[in-house]
Design a protein around this motif. Sequence first.
Motif, mmCIF file in Angstrom:
data_model
loop_
_atom_site.group_PDB
_atom_site.id
_atom_site.type_symbol
_atom_site.label_atom_id
_atom_site.label_comp_id
_atom_site.label_asym_id
_atom_site.label_seq_id
_atom_site.Cartn_x
_atom_site.Cartn_y
_atom_site.Cartn_z
ATOM 1 N N THR A 144 0.809 -1.224 0.000
ATOM 2 C CA THR A 144 0.000 0.000 0.000
ATOM 3 C C THR A 144 0.837 1.266 0.000
ATOM 4 O OG1 THR A 144 -0.167 -0.051 2.424
ATOM 5 C CG2 THR A 144 -1.906 -1.174 1.165
ATOM 6 N N SER A 145 2.039 1.193 0.594
ATOM 7 C CA SER A 145 2.874 2.399 0.641
ATOM 8 C C SER A 145 4.294 2.044 1.046
ATOM 9 C CB SER A 145 2.306 3.430 1.621
ATOM 10 O OG SER A 145 2.258 2.899 2.937
ATOM 11 N N LEU A 146 5.192 2.967 0.773
ATOM 12 C CA LEU A 146 6.576 2.887 1.225
ATOM 13 C C LEU A 146 6.695 3.540 2.598
ATOM 14 C CD1 LEU A 146 8.085 4.093 -2.139
ATOM 15 C CD2 LEU A 146 8.431 1.809 -1.225
ATOM 16 N N PRO A 161 4.956 15.205 1.093
ATOM 17 C CA PRO A 161 3.514 15.430 1.263
ATOM 18 C C PRO A 161 2.705 15.161 0.000
ATOM 19 C CG PRO A 161 4.693 17.514 1.114
ATOM 20 C CD PRO A 161 5.738 16.444 1.238
ATOM 21 N N ASN A 162 3.342 15.210 -1.184
ATOM 22 C CA ASN A 162 2.625 15.020 -2.449
ATOM 23 C C ASN A 162 2.937 13.687 -3.114
ATOM 24 O OD1 ASN A 162 1.464 17.669 -2.353
ATOM 25 N ND2 ASN A 162 3.481 18.468 -2.929
ATOM 26 N N GLY A 163 3.505 12.778 -2.345
ATOM 27 C CA GLY A 163 3.862 11.485 -2.910
ATOM 28 C C GLY A 163 5.358 11.257 -2.841
ATOM 29 N N PHE A 164 5.743 10.003 -2.711
ATOM 30 C CA PHE A 164 7.140 9.646 -2.473
ATOM 31 C C PHE A 164 8.034 10.072 -3.645
ATOM 32 C CE2 PHE A 164 10.828 7.037 -1.907
ATOM 33 C CZ PHE A 164 10.925 6.852 -0.536
ATOM 34 N N ILE A 221 1.499 3.494 -5.827
ATOM 35 C CA ILE A 221 2.087 3.235 -4.507
ATOM 36 C C ILE A 221 2.855 4.457 -4.028
ATOM 37 C CG2 ILE A 221 3.855 1.883 -3.303
ATOM 38 C CD1 ILE A 221 3.011 -0.501 -5.125
ATOM 39 N N MET A 222 3.611 5.061 -4.916
ATOM 40 C CA MET A 222 4.394 6.245 -4.537
ATOM 41 C C MET A 222 3.485 7.422 -4.195
ATOM 42 S SD MET A 222 7.461 5.852 -7.348
ATOM 43 C CE MET A 222 8.550 7.135 -6.700
ATOM 44 N N LEU A 275 1.573 2.104 -13.800
ATOM 45 C CA LEU A 275 0.509 2.801 -13.082
ATOM 46 C C LEU A 275 0.495 2.412 -11.609
ATOM 47 C CD1 LEU A 275 -2.475 2.841 -15.612
ATOM 48 C CD2 LEU A 275 -0.430 4.260 -15.523
ATOM 49 N N ASN A 276 0.711 1.134 -11.323
ATOM 50 C CA ASN A 276 0.665 0.706 -9.923
ATOM 51 C C ASN A 276 1.873 1.169 -9.127
ATOM 52 O OD1 ASN A 276 -1.838 -0.630 -9.696
ATOM 53 N ND2 ASN A 276 -1.042 -2.395 -10.790
#
Length: 577
Positions: free
Chosen positions: A276-278, A330-333, A320-321, A315-316
């Motif tokens: 789901t996330s880093l 704050p706007n994505g990894f 995730i990022m 896309l995936n």
Amino acid sequence: MANLNGRWRRENTYDAIVVGSGISGGWAAKELTQKGLKTLVLERGPMVRHLEDYPTATMDPWEAKYPQGKLPPEELKGHYPVQMRTGYAVTEYTKHFFVRDDENPYTEESRFDWIRGYHVGGRSLTWGRQTYRHSPIDFEANARDGVAVDWPIRYADLAPWYDYVERFIGVSGQNEGLAHLPDGQFQPPMEMNCVEKAFKSRAESRFPDRRITMGRAAHLTEPTEEQLSLGRSKCQHRNMCSRGCPFGAYFSSNSATLVAAERTSNLRMRPNSIVTSLIFDPAAGKASGVRVLDAETGEESEYYAKVIFLCASALNSAGIMLNSTSDRFPNGFGNGSDQLGRNVMDHHLNVGARAQVEGFDDKYYSGRRPNGIYVPRFRNLGDEGSARKDYMRGFGYQGGASRPSWNRDLGGEGFGAERKTALTQPGPWTMALGGFGEILPYADNRITLNHDVKDKYGQPTLKIKVSIRENEIAMRRDMKASAVELLEAAGFKNVQGADLGYAPGLGIHEMGTARMGRDPRTSVLNAHNQVHECTNVYVTDGAAMTSASCVNPSLTYMALTARACDHAVKAGKKGEL
């Protein structure tokens, strides 16, 4: 409790984590494990074991529940409304290798045909297996044309890795000596049939700048000792590849890279594991691991590693990022450039021409060759003769000649001996060419997270907004006209050009959502596929692509992955990660 937490963290810590097990993820698993790293591969879908989990691989047509395996319209529309847009992919024989769209929603702000398979091996089990190198002009194209950003690498940087990958996967093909279609490490090419040979001779005589060659395909025609040792064997020309190949004749993660990784004893494969996330460690200034949702139990857990490879598909991986937010990101990894999720590319298709062929009615061919012919790009190659004023870049053609077989009219009228005799005679020869064209990287062709629409696991889904522009539309006009020219030059009859329309995604070559570049202000990844802002995270799937070329991209993903793994291991030993 502290001891329990410490033990849990130790048991969930690896040298490396790979997210995804498809074309790129399989290569990352192979390279990292063979270099001695204890590696965890996380795959969001179920296990698919080579040989064991290909349930329809040897099914005969008369064993199918439905004629020719065609699923009922209500099942397609109910469960596979997007996957069915290919017109061919989802059948009784293959549906287990494609996602159910009703369980995996996304929002189309403009039409986007997202064709997916969530299982161990991913789309390496169903890919088209056409295998071409990007050329020097492809890596220089953006800089030359003033489009988007420059690639941070050149062909020379990737050439030895193309060699390395081709030798392992096995590519059948023919050297042609074309600078814009670099030659490679090939096994013997498959053979053109009689009509294709005539087409080559006649069309090349009329258009010497338009080469016709056999498709370069990841199918074994003369297996090496290494390939045989993995349990792979020569292609049997069954052309049932998308069911899973029990011979291991075409390259897939399941038959090759994951087998090689497993033999090192350094691999742990964890299916049904949705990343789901880093996890970003602000004290260390690097990623420490990933958060995982178990697809079967709903349990949440964390896994840790010194280096992380995102190989979940363009896309995936970007999704995730984007979902990995923190005070640092704050706007994505790694999204300080605001390029994450942008520049979505594909290859546009469904345009070309078809013709009837006379004079070969006494000839047929043996087997069901899983390959066709290829016409390499012949536009905008840097010389005056190939230049076009109405569009940039170029296209190639894939196609071939064939005769309809006994199953061409199973639903037709008639029965008995007369009907049976008629079906034993093949239909008339036809020849078709279908174009694959380059799409430019446009910053507003993008994906974003949709927190209002959740999937069945409660996770945010994607909004997708992608379209082609005048450059691609002008190219399509030429793709159609030039296909007609070639078939007419060969003397074929009733030549019909057609543009059947195209929606982004249908090429199934999503690229560009975390592009490589020289400047962290305008790109997400550096020359080694590391996130500029967090160098122990590598992204090596289609997300990394800076431009698309007009050739199938999977070989480039594999070469980038092998190169990045080599860099990661060396950088780790130097303490640079």
